[in-house]
Design a protein around this motif. Structure first.
Motif, PDB file in Angstrom:
ATOM      1  N   VAL A  41     -48.279 -29.386   4.286  1.00  0.00           N
ATOM      2  CA  VAL A  41     -49.338 -30.120   3.589  1.00  0.00           C
ATOM      3  C   VAL A  41     -50.139 -31.051   4.495  1.00  0.00           C
ATOM      4  N   PHE A  42     -49.458 -31.832   5.316  1.00  0.00           N
ATOM      5  CA  PHE A  42     -50.159 -32.815   6.136  1.00  0.00           C
ATOM      6  C   PHE A  42     -51.237 -32.208   7.030  1.00  0.00           C
ATOM      7  N   PRO A  43     -51.008 -31.017   7.613  1.00  0.00           N
ATOM      8  CA  PRO A  43     -52.072 -30.449   8.459  1.00  0.00           C
ATOM      9  C   PRO A  43     -53.381 -30.212   7.707  1.00  0.00           C
ATOM     10  N   VAL A  44     -53.307 -30.045   6.393  1.00  0.00           N
ATOM     11  CA  VAL A  44     -54.504 -29.765   5.591  1.00  0.00           C
ATOM     12  C   VAL A  44     -54.979 -31.000   4.821  1.00  0.00           C
ATOM     13  N   LEU A  45     -54.049 -31.680   4.156  1.00  0.00           N
ATOM     14  CA  LEU A  45     -54.427 -32.791   3.278  1.00  0.00           C
ATOM     15  C   LEU A  45     -54.018 -34.164   3.799  1.00  0.00           C
ATOM     16  N   GLY A  46     -53.323 -34.204   4.916  1.00  0.00           N
ATOM     17  CA  GLY A  46     -52.774 -35.467   5.396  1.00  0.00           C
ATOM     18  C   GLY A  46     -53.781 -36.587   5.526  1.00  0.00           C
ATOM     19  N   SER A  47     -54.974 -36.298   6.027  1.00  0.00           N
ATOM     20  CA  SER A  47     -55.980 -37.336   6.269  1.00  0.00           C
ATOM     21  C   SER A  47     -56.987 -37.480   5.130  1.00  0.00           C
ATOM     22  N   VAL A  48     -56.787 -36.734   4.051  1.00  0.00           N
ATOM     23  CA  VAL A  48     -57.719 -36.786   2.916  1.00  0.00           C
ATOM     24  C   VAL A  48     -57.321 -37.932   1.981  1.00  0.00           C
ATOM     25  N   PHE A  49     -58.314 -38.716   1.546  1.00  0.00           N
ATOM     26  CA  PHE A  49     -58.032 -39.814   0.626  1.00  0.00           C
ATOM     27  C   PHE A  49     -57.636 -39.253  -0.738  1.00  0.00           C
ATOM     28  N   LEU A  50     -56.726 -39.945  -1.403  1.00  0.00           N
ATOM     29  CA  LEU A  50     -56.157 -39.445  -2.656  1.00  0.00           C
ATOM     30  C   LEU A  50     -57.214 -39.151  -3.715  1.00  0.00           C
ATOM     31  N   ASN A  51     -58.234 -39.987  -3.797  1.00  0.00           N
ATOM     32  CA  ASN A  51     -59.256 -39.797  -4.832  1.00  0.00           C
ATOM     33  C   ASN A  51     -60.206 -38.643  -4.526  1.00  0.00           C
ATOM     34  N   GLU A  52     -60.059 -38.046  -3.339  1.00  0.00           N
ATOM     35  CA  GLU A  52     -60.930 -36.936  -2.957  1.00  0.00           C
ATOM     36  C   GLU A  52     -60.232 -35.580  -3.057  1.00  0.00           C
ATOM     37  N   ILE A  53     -58.940 -35.586  -3.377  1.00  0.00           N
ATOM     38  CA  ILE A  53     -58.181 -34.337  -3.435  1.00  0.00           C
ATOM     39  C   ILE A  53     -58.473 -33.610  -4.746  1.00  0.00           C
ATOM     40  N   THR A  54     -58.826 -32.345  -4.638  1.00  0.00           N
ATOM     41  CA  THR A  54     -59.180 -31.531  -5.802  1.00  0.00           C
ATOM     42  C   THR A  54     -58.154 -30.411  -5.995  1.00  0.00           C
ATOM     43  N   PRO A  55     -58.147 -29.772  -7.159  1.00  0.00           N
ATOM     44  CA  PRO A  55     -57.258 -28.625  -7.355  1.00  0.00           C
ATOM     45  C   PRO A  55     -57.474 -27.541  -6.297  1.00  0.00           C
ATOM     46  N   ALA A  56     -58.715 -27.365  -5.879  1.00  0.00           N
ATOM     47  CA  ALA A  56     -59.016 -26.355  -4.858  1.00  0.00           C
ATOM     48  C   ALA A  56     -58.346 -26.702  -3.530  1.00  0.00           C
ATOM     49  N   ASN A  57     -58.297 -27.999  -3.202  1.00  0.00           N
ATOM     50  CA  ASN A  57     -57.625 -28.425  -1.971  1.00  0.00           C
ATOM     51  C   ASN A  57     -56.144 -28.080  -2.012  1.00  0.00           C
ATOM     52  N   VAL A  58     -55.517 -28.347  -3.149  1.00  0.00           N
ATOM     53  CA  VAL A  58     -54.086 -28.062  -3.299  1.00  0.00           C
ATOM     54  C   VAL A  58     -53.845 -26.554  -3.234  1.00  0.00           C
ATOM     55  N   ALA A  59     -54.720 -25.791  -3.861  1.00  0.00           N
ATOM     56  CA  ALA A  59     -54.588 -24.334  -3.832  1.00  0.00           C
ATOM     57  C   ALA A  59     -54.701 -23.804  -2.407  1.00  0.00           C
ATOM     58  N   ASP A  60     -55.568 -24.406  -1.606  1.00  0.00           N
ATOM     59  CA  ASP A  60     -55.725 -23.982  -0.213  1.00  0.00           C
ATOM     60  C   ASP A  60     -54.443 -24.201   0.585  1.00  0.00           C
ATOM     61  N   VAL A  61     -53.704 -25.241   0.230  1.00  0.00           N
ATOM     62  CA  VAL A  61     -52.432 -25.513   0.902  1.00  0.00           C
ATOM     63  C   VAL A  61     -51.391 -24.465   0.525  1.00  0.00           C
ATOM     64  N   LEU A  62     -51.316 -24.138  -0.749  1.00  0.00           N
ATOM     65  CA  LEU A  62     -50.259 -23.260  -1.258  1.00  0.00           C
ATOM     66  C   LEU A  62     -50.533 -21.772  -1.054  1.00  0.00           C
ATOM     67  N   ARG A  63     -51.791 -21.396  -1.044  1.00  0.00           N
ATOM     68  CA  ARG A  63     -52.150 -19.976  -1.049  1.00  0.00           C
ATOM     69  C   ARG A  63     -51.533 -19.156   0.092  1.00  0.00           C
ATOM     70  N   PRO A  64     -51.468 -19.664   1.335  1.00  0.00           N
ATOM     71  CA  PRO A  64     -50.942 -18.848   2.434  1.00  0.00           C
ATOM     72  C   PRO A  64     -49.513 -18.345   2.229  1.00  0.00           C
ATOM     73  N   PHE A  65     -48.693 -19.064   1.462  1.00  0.00           N
ATOM     74  CA  PHE A  65     -47.302 -18.628   1.276  1.00  0.00           C
ATOM     75  C   PHE A  65     -46.899 -18.595  -0.200  1.00  0.00           C
ATOM     76  N   TRP A  66     -47.868 -18.645  -1.082  1.00  0.00           N
ATOM     77  CA  TRP A  66     -47.609 -18.693  -2.520  1.00  0.00           C
ATOM     78  C   TRP A  66     -46.848 -17.461  -3.008  1.00  0.00           C
ATOM     79  N   MET A  67     -47.261 -16.286  -2.582  1.00  0.00           N
ATOM     80  CA  MET A  67     -46.606 -15.050  -3.013  1.00  0.00           C
ATOM     81  C   MET A  67     -45.466 -14.655  -2.078  1.00  0.00           C
TER      82      MET A  67
END
Length: 400
Positions: free
Chosen positions: A133-159
């Motif tokens: 997670v940190f490599p993608v969202l680590g430096s992003v402020f909490l109020n700027e995180i969107t569902p799409a951001n979280v999906a981008d983190v999970l998608r590479p290993f989701w399946m």
């Protein structure tokens, strides 16, 4: 009105009246207790409250006439826009600083850490976020995180790694819950992230049970590969004791002498070391007591210490032993694992018509139905004692 000059300002005395700036309405230099020094004050009527207010702009000569004029002019522009300068300044001063995801995650981890019994889990909790997670969202402020951001983190290993992705998702959710509770965001983006990801295979389908040794072959395996009278063979003794008590390997590996009541032959595992968080008593068979006798003197505190380091044995000790001895399992192509002997014991109980309740108590399984659990106020220790002795006799039935 003439503009205030430095010559006049430098001669202001403590008893003088305020000196108007002359160019900015309401701006004046008020005298202080020292000659030639004063305080800049802008007097105005708040467009918000309609009350007269005084805004301090600093001290003279530290704040020059020109600088005071610039500050006052900015405030006058704010007033013209319908804002109260002092309220704007207050809001800016008290504005909540939004942390980044990494800052929040480390704070949440610190707060959760004291409540975790297992230090290993605590390390894994933060390490998964550091890795995924940190490599993608680590430096992003909490109020700027969107569902799409979280999906981008999970998608590479989701399946590909459903268990890992599920844990990562849960931990992101925990951090964002904390963020929401502290007013750093208006919603939890993880709540809707599933709508941006493909459907995973259900857990019931992908669940892989621990390879267990069929209970009918345990006596031969114990007699030929495990049983030993060598008091210094801690690994064999640990495995055999784990089988006899149907305990989890972690509970046996960290077993303390203080937990054993030799007068009543009972091993009491404290709640702090139990998966369920509930104290568990195990009646010890004569064979289990004999094994404990072989371990006496190896360590003052630990029953099964590491021979070299004199610490708790790692979870790989039994795994390696079972692999070396090619322990048969009910899973093709895989060796039996230590935890699987609990399943072997459970199957033996069923085959020998021991009640479901007694067998489940022996395994320290919690009752999920709260209504049913409320009626279970005893651990059926006496009933379990004869069962555990019968199990031990069976396990040792091929030992000469």
């Amino acid at each position: 009105m003439a503009l205030l000059t430095d010559t006049k300002a430098r001669h202001i005395k403590p008893d003088d009246k305020p000196l108007p700036h002359g160019g900015i309405t309401g701006l004046a230099l008020h005298p202080s207790s020292i000659k030639g020094h004063g305080k800049w004050v802008l007097r105005y009527v708040s467009p918000v409250t309609q009350k007269r207010r005084n805004a301090g702009l600093g001290s003279y000569p530290e704040i020059s006439i020109a600088e005071a004029a610039r500050l006052a002019q900015t405030m006058r522009e704010q007033l013209a826009s319908g804002d109260d300068p002092l309220e704007l300044k207050k809001a800016k001063t008290t504005k909540v600083i939004i942390p980044t995801f990494e800052e929040a995650a480390r704070q949440v981890h610190t707060e959760l850490l004291p409540g975790w019994r297992n230090q290993k889990h605590g390390k894994q909790w933060i390490s998964t976020l550091e890795q995924h997670v940190f490599p993608v969202l680590g430096s992003v402020f909490l109020n700027e995180i969107t569902p799409a951001n979280v999906a981008d983190v999970l998608r590479p290993f989701w399946m590909r790694l459903p268990e890992t992705s599920s844990r990562v998702k849960q931990r992101i959710h925990k951090v964002m819950q904390w963020a929401w509770a502290h007013g750093h965001c208006s919603a939890n983006p993880v709540d809707v992230v599933d709508h941006l990801l493909p459907q995973q295979v259900s857990a019931s389908i992908r669940t892989e049970h621990q390879p267990a040794m069929p209970w009918k072959v345990i006596p031969l395996y114990v007699a030929s590969r495990v049983y030993s009278t060598d008091r210094y063979n801690v690994t064999r003794a640990l495995l055999l004791f784990t089988i006899l008590t149907a305990s989890r390997s972690g509970e046996a590996r960290a077993m303390r002498w203080s937990e054993v009541d030799f007068k009543r032959n009972i091993w009491t595992i404290p709640s702090s070391r139990m998966k369920s968080g509930i104290k568990h008593r195990i009646p010890l068979s004569s064979q289990a007591v004999e094994i404990l006798g072989q371990m006496r003197g190896l360590h003052e505190e630990l029953v099964f210490p590491s021979p070299r380091k004199q610490t708790v044995l790692t979870d790989m000790v039994l795994t390696s032993f079972l692999r070396r001895t090619k322990a048969i399992s009910d899973t093709p192509g895989r060796d039996a694992v230590a935890h699987g002997f609990r399943s072997s014991f459970r199957d033996w109980c069923s085959e020998h018509r021991y009640s479901h309740d007694i067998a489940e108590r022996a395994l320290a399984h919690t009752i999920k139905n709260k209504s049913e659990a409320a009626y279970h106020r005893t651990d059926l220790l006496d009933e379990r004692r004869s069962m555990m002795q019968a199990w031990a006799d069976y396990v040792f039935s091929s030992v000469e």
